[in-house]
Design a protein around this motif. Structure first.
Motif, PDB file in Angstrom:
ATOM      1  N   TRP A  87      -9.846 -15.196 -10.150  1.00 52.92           N
ATOM      2  CA  TRP A  87      -8.375 -15.287  -9.392  1.00 52.92           C
ATOM      3  C   TRP A  87      -7.319 -14.927 -10.519  1.00 52.92           C
ATOM      4  N   LEU A 114      -7.379 -11.379 -11.464  1.00 53.75           N
ATOM      5  CA  LEU A 114      -6.887 -10.740 -10.473  1.00 53.75           C
ATOM      6  C   LEU A 114      -5.329 -10.385 -10.591  1.00 53.75           C
ATOM      7  N   TYR A 129     -14.884  -3.775  -8.537  1.00 57.59           N
ATOM      8  CA  TYR A 129     -15.258  -5.156  -8.768  1.00 57.59           C
ATOM      9  C   TYR A 129     -16.237  -5.182 -10.241  1.00 57.59           C
ATOM     10  N   ASN A 138     -13.718 -12.912  -5.032  1.00 59.01           N
ATOM     11  CA  ASN A 138     -12.545 -12.315  -4.490  1.00 59.01           C
ATOM     12  C   ASN A 138     -12.189 -12.535  -2.873  1.00 59.01           C
ATOM     13  N   ASN A 148     -10.409 -15.706  -2.027  1.00 58.32           N
ATOM     14  CA  ASN A 148      -9.205 -15.946  -2.591  1.00 58.32           C
ATOM     15  C   ASN A 148      -8.318 -16.554  -1.559  1.00 58.32           C
ATOM     16  N   CYS A 169      -5.836  -9.942  -4.480  1.00 56.85           N
ATOM     17  CA  CYS A 169      -7.358  -9.499  -4.183  1.00 56.85           C
ATOM     18  C   CYS A 169      -7.145  -8.041  -3.534  1.00 56.85           C
ATOM     19  N   VAL A 177      -8.419  -4.625  -5.514  1.00 56.39           N
ATOM     20  CA  VAL A 177      -9.846  -4.689  -6.135  1.00 56.39           C
ATOM     21  C   VAL A 177     -10.706  -3.751  -4.858  1.00 56.39           C
TER      22      VAL A 177
END
Length: 167
Positions: A83, A86, A97, A117, A120, A128, A131
């Protein structure tokens, strides 16, 4: 410590905000995978979320590219690393990823990164949605792929405006 929550309107539908009056610990959409149910002892209160509401309004208006909020996402040490990473993906850009796994020093953990992810708890603020799959395809999003596409398109369209505005 009490847990507060509220709902705000957004272009993605209602968003539920959760926190302790100091830090934001949850931001989920309706029909959000892995979203906790509102607990009976949670207190519905708008006031603790005024800064969050204001910054989200600016984000959705294309005038904010980063958030300046105190957050407290609950998760494992590995999830916390993911996180944190991110939040380093620039506004309007995406990362796979595998790239994210490499960046956190776990190049063989793309699947674990994907699971973290997906867990989150503070969508949008902890981005997130930035991604994507290795081939550039959209893959899994707790709020649904249509919302992920909307967020990515929104950021791409507003990249130059938001960078010049409040951030």
């Amino acid at each position: 410590m009490p847990v507060f929550y509220t709902f705000i309107d957004s272009p993605l539908g209602p968003l539920r905000l959760v926190g302790d009056g100091h830090a934001l610990s949850g931001l989920t959409m309706s029909e959000h995978r892995h979203a906790p149910d509102t607990k009976g002892d949670w207190i519905r209160e708008d006031a603790p979320f005024e800064a969050t509401r204001s910054q989200l309004d600016e984000y959705f208006a294309g005038r904010r590219s980063t958030f300046d909020l105190v957050t407290a996402p609950a998760g494992t040490a590995f999830q916390q690393r993911v996180w944190q990473a991110l939040q380093q993906i620039p506004y309007g850009q995406a990362e796979s990823y595998g790239q994210l796994a490499e960046r956190i020093g776990s190049p063989k953990a793309a699947r674990a990164v994907g699971l973290a992810n997906g867990r989150n708890p503070i969508s949008i603020v902890i981005p997130c949605h930035r991604v994507i799959g290795a081939g550039g395809q959209l893959t899994g999003y707790g709020g649904g792929l249509e919302r992920k596409r909307w967020l990515l398109d929104h950021e791409t369209q507003n990249r130059s405006v938001a960078r010049d505005a409040v951030s």
